[in-house]
Design an enzyme around this catalytic site. Structure first.
Site, mmCIF file in Angstrom:
data_model
loop_
_atom_site.group_PDB
_atom_site.id
_atom_site.type_symbol
_atom_site.label_atom_id
_atom_site.label_comp_id
_atom_site.label_asym_id
_atom_site.label_seq_id
_atom_site.Cartn_x
_atom_site.Cartn_y
_atom_site.Cartn_z
ATOM 1 N N GLN A 63 0.807 -1.211 0.000
ATOM 2 C CA GLN A 63 0.000 0.000 0.000
ATOM 3 C C GLN A 63 0.847 1.271 0.000
ATOM 4 O O GLN A 63 0.316 2.365 -0.167
ATOM 5 C CB GLN A 63 -0.930 0.013 1.221
ATOM 6 N N CYS A 69 -5.105 0.188 3.708
ATOM 7 C CA CYS A 69 -5.000 -1.217 4.112
ATOM 8 C C CYS A 69 -6.330 -1.951 4.025
ATOM 9 O O CYS A 69 -6.380 -3.121 3.649
ATOM 10 C CB CYS A 69 -4.421 -1.322 5.519
ATOM 11 N N HIS A 364 -5.500 -1.008 11.616
ATOM 12 C CA HIS A 364 -4.947 -1.659 10.427
ATOM 13 C C HIS A 364 -5.774 -2.888 10.081
ATOM 14 O O HIS A 364 -6.254 -3.603 10.974
ATOM 15 C CB HIS A 364 -3.503 -2.071 10.710
ATOM 16 N N ASN A 386 0.077 -9.291 5.084
ATOM 17 C CA ASN A 386 0.051 -7.847 5.277
ATOM 18 C C ASN A 386 0.059 -7.146 3.916
ATOM 19 O O ASN A 386 0.099 -7.799 2.868
ATOM 20 C CB ASN A 386 1.248 -7.415 6.129
#
Length: 445
Positions: A63, A69, A364, A386
């Site tokens: 990102q 996110c 997040h 992630n």
């Protein structure tokens, strides 16, 4: 009654800070920093990244310098299915910039809606102050990405690639929020001077035209129709022509998004379990799907995630990514930084206390792609995809200890079929409790 710090107290405190253990800790910390000085290698050793359920989801995305996110996590769960369906290589991605464009456009309109709804409130009221502090930002929630996809569909990243501003959004957000506050002045003044609804609507439409032009200049013009050409893992060339973003989603993702619901764990006294919640002024698409959470105990939330992973489907989830996270080792584990031992203090709080006292909230969103279960089918640790690129963690993947998940995970998104009929009925049929805009469950990932 005030109580100033006296000179005698300062002398006593200084004396207490001269113990041998404090001196050793001071030397280590001033040289290496708090985290390095308090690093607990035993926690790393106890969380080896191997998992009894491990979905093959390919390379991680990045990102970059943006707060997308929540989009990356949602689009990643969908691209996993597209990659498997079409036998694409691990580099394939859906366009996060495309949904970013429409999110910014819709958030401007959502802001105007809230400005008009609060136009008779004083500027220094808490609600208006909250609204003007951040007219819009990059963050969002699961239901917000659903609202965008239901209206605008999705496209491959090859069709609508990254721009400078989508990859590093701070400069744009500063400019954009100033423009939105300028428009708020005009809209509030129209209401104050009792303008007609027609005049207000015309002014708002004119503002949205300016917003669209700003977005088009900044991010590029989003596609209306496009061709999707690709080579599969067998090097076979294929092409689909004349697609729209909506038909692309229907053909290659095909999810019934109404079946995916937000499950939260908020163990505070004001939010009973097995009940649903909305958040005032939280959303992006006026008239679209609104944010709605079902609150359950943490063990229940985990069980839903495990069931979906067992079915071969990854899980969107939201956490507080600040405390006890080691980016180098890719580890989220309680105790990885033993700061209380280092400073000889006690700072432990319950999850409910951290929420109530402003010490924690969701910051997040990522994707659960695996879990390690013990002989009793209970989780030991979790695998996390992630969106910080391959240099963070282990090729972009993190390991999350189960105790860390209990303390700092707040949300998962799962299909209704895993909830059971009783909870589905609660989600579908009960009126949600409306939370204040500043409630921690209104935090944007």
């Amino acid at each position: 009654m005030s109580s100033e710090i006296t000179q005698q107290q300062r002398a006593n405190f200084k004396k207490l800070a001269q113990s041998p253990l404090t001196t050793i800790a001071r030397r280590a910390t001033t040289k290496n920093g708090i985290h390095n000085a308090s690093f607990n290698q035993d926690i790393v050793n106890a969380n080896v990244p191997t998992f009894s359920i491990d979905l093959n989801t390919g390379k991680v995305a990045n990102q970059k310098q943006s707060g997308r996110c929540w989009m990356f996590a949602a689009l990643n769960t969908m691209r996993h299915d597209i990659k498997d369906l079409l036998h694409l290589d691990s580099d394939f991605q859906l366009s996060q910039s495309y949904t970013f464009f429409w999110d910014k456009f819709e958030k401007a309109n959502y802001f105007y809606e809230n400005v008009l709804n609060t136009a008779n409130d004083p500027l220094d009221s808490r609600k208006v102050s909250f609204l003007m502090a951040t007219p819009q930002q990059d963050g969002g929630q699961w239901d917000m990405i659903v609202a965008l996809i239901e209206k605008y569909g999705v496209v491959p990243q090859s069709v609508y690639p990254e721009s400078s501003a989508s990859s590093a959004s701070r400069e744009f957000n500063t400019t954009f929020n100033t423009l939105l506050r300028h428009d708020a002045v005009i809209l509030r003044e129209l209401v104050t001077h009792q303008a007609t609804q027609s005049d207000i609507d015309h002014t708002r439409e004119d503002m949205l035209a300016h917003i669209y032009r700003v977005l088009s200049i900044t991010f590029g013009e989003p596609p209306v129709t496009f061709d999707f050409a690709y080579r599969d893992t067998e090097k076979q060339f294929k092409v689909e022509r004349g697609l729209t973003p909506q038909t692309y989603f229907e053909k290659f993702v095909g999810w019934d998004l109404s079946e995916y619901v937000s499950i939260i764990n908020a163990p505070t006294s004001d939010k009973p379990y097995n009940a649903t919640y909305n958040v005032d002024m939280l959303g992006n698409v006026v008239g679209g799907r609104q944010v709605k959470h079902l609150n359950v105990p943490i063990e229940t939330m985990k069980s839903f995630a495990i069931t979906q992973l067992k079915a071969g489907k990854s899980v969107w989830f939201g956490v507080d990514m600040g405390p006890q996270v080691d980016r180098t080792n890719g580890l989220m584990a309680d105790g990885i930084f033993a700061t209380d031992d280092l400073f000889q203090v006690h700072s432990d709080m319950t999850k409910a206390q951290r929420l109530a006292y402003g010490d924690s909230l969701m910051t997040h969103a990522m994707v659960l792609t695996g879990v390690d279960l013990d002989e009793n089918d209970q989780p030991i640790k979790w695998q996390v995809e992630n969106s910080w690129g391959e240099k963070a963690g282990k090729n972009g993947y993190f390991t999350m200890s189960d105790d860390w998940m209990s303390e700092y995970a707040y949300q998962v998104v799962v299909k209704k079929e895993y909830l059971g009929s009783e909870l589905v009925a609660i989600y579908d049929n009960t009126t949600p409790t409306l939370l204040a805009p500043w409630d921690p469950m209104g935090a944007l990932a």
